[in-house]
Every structure is written in C-alpha cells, then in structure tokens.
Design a protein around this motif. Structure first.
Motif, PDB file in Angstrom:
ATOM      1  N   ALA A 129      18.704 -20.087  -8.861  1.00  0.00           N
ATOM      2  CA  ALA A 129      19.794 -19.340  -9.488  1.00  0.00           C
ATOM      3  C   ALA A 129      20.485 -20.129 -10.596  1.00  0.00           C
ATOM      4  N   THR A 130      21.027 -19.373 -11.547  1.00  0.00           N
ATOM      5  CA  THR A 130      21.897 -19.991 -12.536  1.00  0.00           C
ATOM      6  C   THR A 130      23.259 -20.220 -11.881  1.00  0.00           C
ATOM      7  N   GLU A 131      24.093 -21.016 -12.508  1.00  0.00           N
ATOM      8  CA  GLU A 131      25.422 -21.259 -11.956  1.00  0.00           C
ATOM      9  C   GLU A 131      26.203 -19.950 -11.845  1.00  0.00           C
ATOM     10  N   GLU A 132      26.065 -19.099 -12.849  1.00  0.00           N
ATOM     11  CA  GLU A 132      26.761 -17.808 -12.845  1.00  0.00           C
ATOM     12  C   GLU A 132      26.291 -16.926 -11.682  1.00  0.00           C
ATOM     13  N   GLU A 133      24.965 -16.891 -11.445  1.00  0.00           N
ATOM     14  CA  GLU A 133      24.416 -16.073 -10.362  1.00  0.00           C
ATOM     15  C   GLU A 133      24.885 -16.586  -9.000  1.00  0.00           C
ATOM     16  N   LEU A 134      24.936 -17.905  -8.847  1.00  0.00           N
ATOM     17  CA  LEU A 134      25.363 -18.485  -7.569  1.00  0.00           C
ATOM     18  C   LEU A 134      26.840 -18.190  -7.308  1.00  0.00           C
ATOM     19  N   ILE A 135      27.670 -18.358  -8.321  1.00  0.00           N
ATOM     20  CA  ILE A 135      29.100 -18.072  -8.152  1.00  0.00           C
ATOM     21  C   ILE A 135      29.310 -16.609  -7.804  1.00  0.00           C
ATOM     22  N   ARG A 136      28.569 -15.723  -8.450  1.00  0.00           N
ATOM     23  CA  ARG A 136      28.702 -14.294  -8.166  1.00  0.00           C
ATOM     24  C   ARG A 136      28.313 -13.991  -6.722  1.00  0.00           C
ATOM     25  N   ASP A 137      27.245 -14.612  -6.244  1.00  0.00           N
ATOM     26  CA  ASP A 137      26.795 -14.363  -4.871  1.00  0.00           C
ATOM     27  C   ASP A 137      27.796 -14.918  -3.854  1.00  0.00           C
ATOM     28  N   LEU A 138      28.309 -16.114  -4.118  1.00  0.00           N
ATOM     29  CA  LEU A 138      29.324 -16.700  -3.236  1.00  0.00           C
ATOM     30  C   LEU A 138      30.548 -15.786  -3.151  1.00  0.00           C
TER      31      LEU A 138
END
Length: 402
Positions: free
Chosen positions: A178-187
């Motif tokens: 994941a990109t940082e943006e994708e990970l933050i969104r999932d969290l």
C-alpha cells in the motif's frame, strides 16, 4: 505468477447444493491456496447484542442468546472486558440477564452451538482491529525503515482514539503493497467502523445485529498478495459484480476477468473435482516415495509419516524425507483448512541436530499460512505438536461432517 479462480461448484455429485470455491494455482496448476465456502449464510464473524441466559461455573461457560431461537456458547475465559449494553445486576462479573456485545468465532456444527466471544475483531484490508489486545503494532514480517514508518502512522492516526475507545490495531504484512495514503485510509475506515459500532450498540436491545461480515471470498481478496497474481477469474456474473463494486481497484489494475466459455467451466478447467478428491484422501504420496497419513478426528488431527517406497535407512536420507513431509504437511493444513490440535509423528531420528533442523523447516513453512498456525512443542516421545486457528469449516466437515 499465480492465477486465482472464484466459482460455484458441487462437492457431491448427488447433491444439488453448490458451494463457492476460491482456488489459487501456480504455473504448474498445483493448488497454492484453496477454500470452499457454503453458499448459505454463515454467522462467522457476525456481531450481535446477546442476552445472557445461563452461567455454568462447572464448565466455565455462559450460554447467551443472539436471537429468540439461537443460543450460543461463551467461554468465561473470553469475558475479560465485555462491552455491556445492559447490566442486569450490580455485580461487576457477568450475570444472567446482562446484555453484551459478542462476535461469532465458530459456526454451529451438528449438535454443537455456535461459539461467541466478547473479544471483538474487525479486519481491514491492511490492518486488524481488536479489543483483546489494546496495543498498537506492526507485523513482525515488516522490518527496518518500513516498520518505523508504519509505527509512526499508527501513533499519529490511531493512538488517541485507541485509548479513548479501548481497542488495539495491528498492521498486516500486506501493508507493504500500500501507499501511505491507502494505509492511512484503511486505518481510519477500520477505526471508524469500530467507533460507530460501539456507539450504536449503546442504543440497541438484545438480538440486534451490529455487523455482518462480507462474503468470505471478498475478505480473502482483501488480504491477497496482488503482486503474486496475474489474473483473477470468475464465471459467475453476480460474483464479478460484487467484486467490482466492493474492490474496484482489482478491475482498475486489470486483474479481474469475467470468464465466459459455455463448453468448459472454471471448475472443469482447473480440475476442481480431481483436486478435491485428492484432498480428502488420508494418504498423500511424496516425490521421494514416502507418504503421509492424515487422520482428522473430532478433537485433533494426527499425521503420520511413512518411508513407504523409500527404503533408505540412512539418517541423512530420513532427515530429507521428514523435511519434504513437513513442507507438504504445511500445504495440506492450508488446503484442507485443518484446525485445532495437530500431532505429527515424523520418522524417528536419533540426532538432536537433525530434529532441530526439521523443526526450523516446519516453522518456516507454517509462517506462510495466512491463518495463525503455531508450533507448540516436541514431546518426549518425539511427537510434534501444532495448533491452527479455526476460521471456517474444514473441507472434510463440508463434504462429510464429523
């Protein structure tokens, strides 16, 4: 690269009832991952407001009702910090009449009730939220700079709410994709799901359904290693539409394909029947000529390794047979979805160094399992003990219930 197929199949020729099969194959068309799901609705991972019907100290369990007609088994050891909706008694401990939030961790099997827990788990694409362990962490398989970066993301985006609402979160290994943006969104989405569920529960009554899980194949696709896949096929239009709607990035990446061939189904193309027939046989032959016997019992699984056609008595040769067997055993546990206590009787070796080498190989193989599989011990008799978490019915239970 691996190829994945999701299709409807019949497990028994004389039954009209179909199941959903999740089949991943390698370049040689050997099964890498395999799971069969019942089409009818499973309660597994569903979250309810339950009413405590009875508490039986002798068996250290409570019986709770999640609907007017359905009673479930709740081990008291699981009741550490339950989320109460209604407290019937002034006593701090669980009491008859209390209404609590529970999650189904085992579906009912024959005469056995479903098993529930007050420890709640919500799975995101790249993370898992839990109320059992309220710490924040990153998968041990993620190391170095990546581990530090993800720990910082957790601290920045999750820690404050985790303390306030009482949950923990683990970043999965697949977060490396994941990109940082994708990970933050999932969290954030996973965290908001729990906060919403917790706040919603306070205004519910007994038997309310707080959350029902997505289709099992959607859950598996969320955690699949996309870098190892070249295509995802289904020949079922409704399944294609659901995947496209819930996981649009799979089509955007060019992975999701609708298979159309009126003459050859996906099940036939991937030899589903032949592979299933092999997976329910007790004996599995190894390339060396040795074989393993897998005996699934109600309370445990016993696996025995035999030298078979390999008649060598050389200690080094025996070690190699045992190592070959350990690799195949780990694969069979995944494909058959065997869970619970597993006892393995390897061919006897006199050398402690050889036994240590074998255990190291086995540990490395079970690490590849997406389901928690734990090495427990080597007994004084030389038997190896493993445990594997139950996430769904085994293939044997689906075909011929224990």
């Amino acid at each position: 690269m691996h190829r994945l197929a999701i299709t409807r199949v019949a497990l028994k020729e004389k039954l009209n009832k179909k199941h959903l099969a999740y089949i991943m194959l390698d370049e040689k068309r050997d099964f890498v991952d395999f799971q069969v799901f019942q089409e009818e609705e499973s309660l597994l991972n569903s979250i309810f407001v339950a009413r405590v019907d009875n508490i039986v100290p002798n068996i250290k369990a409570a019986f709770v009702r999640i609907s007017p007609k359905q009673v479930c088994y709740l081990p008291l050891e699981d009741v550490q910090a339950p989320l109460y909706v209604k407290k019937q008694s002034e006593l701090k401990k669980l009491s008859i009449g209390d209404e609590i939030v529970v999650q189904v961790v085992k579906d009912a099997i024959k005469t056995k009730d479903s098993v529930v827990s007050t420890k709640l788990t919500l799975a995101g694409k790249y993370c898992v939220l839990t109320t059992e362990n309220t710490s924040l962490g990153v998968s041990k398989k993620i190391t170095g700079e990546h581990h530090l970066q993800m720990s910082e993301l957790l601290s920045t985006n999750v820690s404050e709410q985790a303390k306030e609402y009482g949950f923990g979160m683990i970043v999965r290994t697949n977060a490396l994709e994941a990109t940082e943006e994708e990970l933050i969104r999932d969290l954030t989405e996973t965290m908001e799901r729990f906060i919403s569920l917790k706040e919603k529960s306070a205004h519910q009554t007994a038997f309310a359904v707080l959350e029902k899980p997505e289709a099992p194949y959607i859950q598996k696709l969320k955690t699949a290693d996309l870098t190892a896949l070249d295509n995802i096929y289904t020949d079922e239009e409704d399944i294609f539409a659901e995947i496209e709607g819930k996981l649009p990035y799979l089509k955007e990446k060019g992975l999701l394909k609708l298979y159309k061939d009126d003459k050859v189904s996906l099940g036939t193309l991937y030899n589903f029947r032949g592979s299933v027939d092999k997976l329910v046989e007790k004996r599995v032959w190894l390339k060396s000529g040795a074989n393993i016997i897998i005996e699934q019992l109600e309370t445990m699984t016993v696996i025995d390794i035999n030298s078979g056609k390999n008649i060598s008595k050389n200690e080094t040769a025996i070690l190699e047979i045992n190592k070959e067997a350990s690799i195949e055993i780990a694969r069979q546990l995944r494909l058959r979805n065997i869970s619970g206590m597993i006892i393995i009787d390897f061919i006897n070796m006199k050398s402690k160094e050889h036994m240590d080498e074998l255990v190291a190989v086995l540990k490395e193989q079970i690490k590849k399992d997406s389901v928690t599989c734990t090495f427990m011990d080597v007994t004084k008799l030389g038997l190896v003990e493993l445990t594997r978490k139950k996430t769904y019915k085994s293939l044997k239970e689906l075909i011929s219930p224990l």
